[in-house]
Design an enzyme around this catalytic site. Structure first.
Site, PDB file in Angstrom:
ATOM      1  N   TYR A 151       0.813  -1.211   0.000  1.00  0.00           N
ATOM      2  CA  TYR A 151       0.000   0.000   0.000  1.00  0.00           C
ATOM      3  C   TYR A 151       0.848   1.264   0.000  1.00  0.00           C
ATOM      4  CZ  TYR A 151      -3.863  -3.172   1.235  1.00  0.00           C
ATOM      5  OH  TYR A 151      -4.782  -4.192   1.251  1.00  0.00           O
ATOM      6  N   LYS A 207       3.882 -15.332   3.158  1.00  0.00           N
ATOM      7  CA  LYS A 207       3.800 -16.159   1.944  1.00  0.00           C
ATOM      8  C   LYS A 207       5.239 -16.475   1.560  1.00  0.00           C
ATOM      9  CE  LYS A 207       1.479 -18.089  -1.460  1.00  0.00           C
ATOM     10  NZ  LYS A 207       0.576 -19.248  -1.283  1.00  0.00           N
ATOM     11  N   ASP A 243      -2.626 -18.155   2.752  1.00  0.00           N
ATOM     12  CA  ASP A 243      -3.777 -18.879   2.209  1.00  0.00           C
ATOM     13  C   ASP A 243      -4.282 -19.923   3.217  1.00  0.00           C
ATOM     14  OD1 ASP A 243      -1.356 -20.157   1.749  1.00  0.00           O
ATOM     15  OD2 ASP A 243      -1.794 -20.740  -0.318  1.00  0.00           O
ATOM     16  N   ASP A 282      -4.976  -6.643   6.222  1.00  0.00           N
ATOM     17  CA  ASP A 282      -6.192  -5.982   5.763  1.00  0.00           C
ATOM     18  C   ASP A 282      -7.246  -7.038   5.398  1.00  0.00           C
ATOM     19  OD1 ASP A 282      -7.929  -4.010   4.842  1.00  0.00           O
ATOM     20  OD2 ASP A 282      -6.987  -3.877   2.866  1.00  0.00           O
ATOM     21  N   ASP A 287     -10.788  -8.402   7.731  1.00  0.00           N
ATOM     22  CA  ASP A 287     -12.181  -8.363   7.268  1.00  0.00           C
ATOM     23  C   ASP A 287     -12.793  -9.759   7.349  1.00  0.00           C
ATOM     24  OD1 ASP A 287     -12.009  -5.634   6.588  1.00  0.00           O
ATOM     25  OD2 ASP A 287     -13.205  -5.926   4.778  1.00  0.00           O
TER      26      ASP A 287
HETATM   27  C1  IPM Z   1      -8.793  -0.546   6.359  1.00  0.00           C
HETATM   28  C2  IPM Z   1      -9.221  -0.004   5.023  1.00  0.00           C
HETATM   29  C3  IPM Z   1      -8.085   0.817   4.462  1.00  0.00           C
HETATM   30  C4  IPM Z   1      -6.872  -0.073   4.408  1.00  0.00           C
HETATM   31  C5  IPM Z   1      -8.344   1.469   3.115  1.00  0.00           C
HETATM   32  C6  IPM Z   1      -9.587   2.327   3.137  1.00  0.00           C
HETATM   33  C7  IPM Z   1      -7.175   2.244   2.596  1.00  0.00           C
HETATM   34  O1  IPM Z   1      -9.594  -1.035   4.178  1.00  0.00           O
HETATM   35  O2  IPM Z   1      -8.533   0.236   7.270  1.00  0.00           O
HETATM   36  O3  IPM Z   1      -8.688  -1.766   6.503  1.00  0.00           O
HETATM   37  O4  IPM Z   1      -6.791  -0.955   3.569  1.00  0.00           O
HETATM   38  O5  IPM Z   1      -5.997   0.067   5.255  1.00  0.00           O
HETATM   39 MN    MN Z   2      -9.634  -2.971   5.134  1.00  0.00          MN
END
Ligand code: IPM
Ligand code: MN
Length: 368
Positions: free
Chosen positions: A141, A189, A221, A245, A249
């Site tokens: 990123y 990885k 993975d 990230d 989620d």
């Molecule tokens: C998070 C979000 C951010 C990230 C985005 C919005 C840049 O997805 O905080 O997880 O990937 O860090």
């Molecule tokens: Mn995120």
């Protein structure tokens, strides 16, 4: 205690949930005789609209001068076609980098009466309690900006880590494991990526300093699969930016809703930026139905990590648990029965539980 808090509502439901956090903090300040002052600044799409940049200098300066920062969420379809330097996400990445917040702590702990809202079987998810320690200011990123090449037919992103960047985040992982159940899973990885091989080397070196912590290395993975098949296996996961990230989620749904998960972005001192893991949810923005609990729990993390108000943090967490136990929830939580309430009502319930004597420090905290 006097504390200066910068609020960065951002976009979409960020605007609504940050108000909830402020309301809860005010109730708490009154109960415990603290004085919190707030300054609100633009970031993300809102800042692009107002100032022509996702991270205005005034916002950056205010954050540097604050005791802590609360952030709602950034992004939305309105800015999706913008060039990359005018994307709302650039504001978030920029402020994390500017403040040196290299460690993102994402605790995932199920609330008992939300277990049936999880898409996983209750017996699989019950008892899960893990912490994802995500590297936040390096890796893909923050790679070298690429231009489209070959007439727009190819693009390049780079994944680079210095040893020192890996060392400091791996240390955070070990420290967290040390005060929890002493099990650290380092995710990489390494069967493919050079940066992951370096990551593994660093973990192997650092583990000598933490003899009580059991360490394992797991490929990303395989980790994605194990999070679903056996989430209870995990205590602390430490990993690089993008893997963290994605995995966070994924892990968030264990608890029944992404709307429940707080996060803390910290560095070596006690300063931090606190934000929910969820995004700006533009589809429901402005309707007053967003789940404010991840934002409220993020404020609790701020009290704990930045202000060393452990008791007050627990009072908020207990109030959230109490509200849920009484059967109240927002529309994102797929719960049969109970009562679906608005953002405002949910916030008020948390405030009421903070104020009422019935509030007990009933939940064990995994957020330390
Ligand atoms: C998070 C979000 C951010 C990230 C985005 C919005 C840049 O997805 O905080 O997880 O990937 O860090
Ligand atoms: Mn995120």
């Amino acid at each position: 205690m006097n504390k200066k808090i910068v609020l960065l509502p951002g976009d979409g439901i960020g605007q609504e949930v940050i108000e909830s956090a402020k309301t809860v903090l005010e109730a708490l300040a009154e109960e415990y005789n603290h004085t919190f002052s707030y300054e609100s600044h633009a970031i993300g799409g809102a800042a692009i609209d107002e100032y022509g940049t996702p991270l205005p200098d005034t916002t950056e300066k205010a954050c540097h001068e604050a005791d802590a920062v609360l952030l709602g969420a950034v992004g939305g379809p309105k800015w999706d076609q913008n060039p990359s330097h005018l994307r709302p996400e650039k504001g978030l990445l920029g402020i994390r980098k500017s403040l040196g917040l290299f460690a993102n702590l994402r605790p995932i702990q199920g609330f008992n009466n939300l277990l049936h809202a999880s898409p996983l079987k209750e017996e699989v998810v019950k008892g899960s309690d893990l912490l994802i320690v995500r590297e936040l200011t390096g890796g893909l990123y923050f790679g070298t900006p690429s231009e489209r090449r070959n007439n727009g037919q190819s693009a390049v992103d780079t994944l680079a880590y210095d040893r020192s960047e890996i060392e400091r985040i791996v240390e955070k992982g070990f420290q967290a494991a040390q005060i929890r159940r002493k099990h650290l899973t380092s995710v990489d990885k390494a069967n493919v990526l050079e940066s992951s091989k370096l990551w593994r080397e660093v973990v192997e070196e650092k583990k000598k300093d933490y003899p009580e912590v059991t360490v394992d290395h797991m490929l990303v993975d395989a980790t994605a699969m194990k999070l679903i098949t056996n989430p209870k296996y995990f205590d602390v996961i430490v990993t690089e930016n993008m893997f963290g990230d994605i995995l966070s989620d994924e892990a968030s749904v264990l608890t029944g809703s992404l709307g429940m998960l707080p996060s803390a972005s910290v560095r070596k001192d006690s300063f931090g930026l606190y934000e929910p893991v969820h995004g700006s949810a533009p589809d429901i923005a402005g309707e007053g139905i967003a789940n404010p609990l991840a934002m409220i729990l993020s404020a609790a993390l701020m009290l704990r990590h930045s202000f060393h108000m452990e008791n007050e943090a627990r009072v908020i967490e207990a109030a959230v648990a109490d509200a849920l136990e009484q059967g109240y929830h927002t529309a994102d939580l797929n719960i049969a029965g109970g009562q679906t309430v608005s953002t405002e009502k949910m916030t008020q319930l948390v405030v009421d539980f903070i104020k009422s004597d019935s509030t007990t420090n009933s939940i064990m905290s995994c957020y330390a």
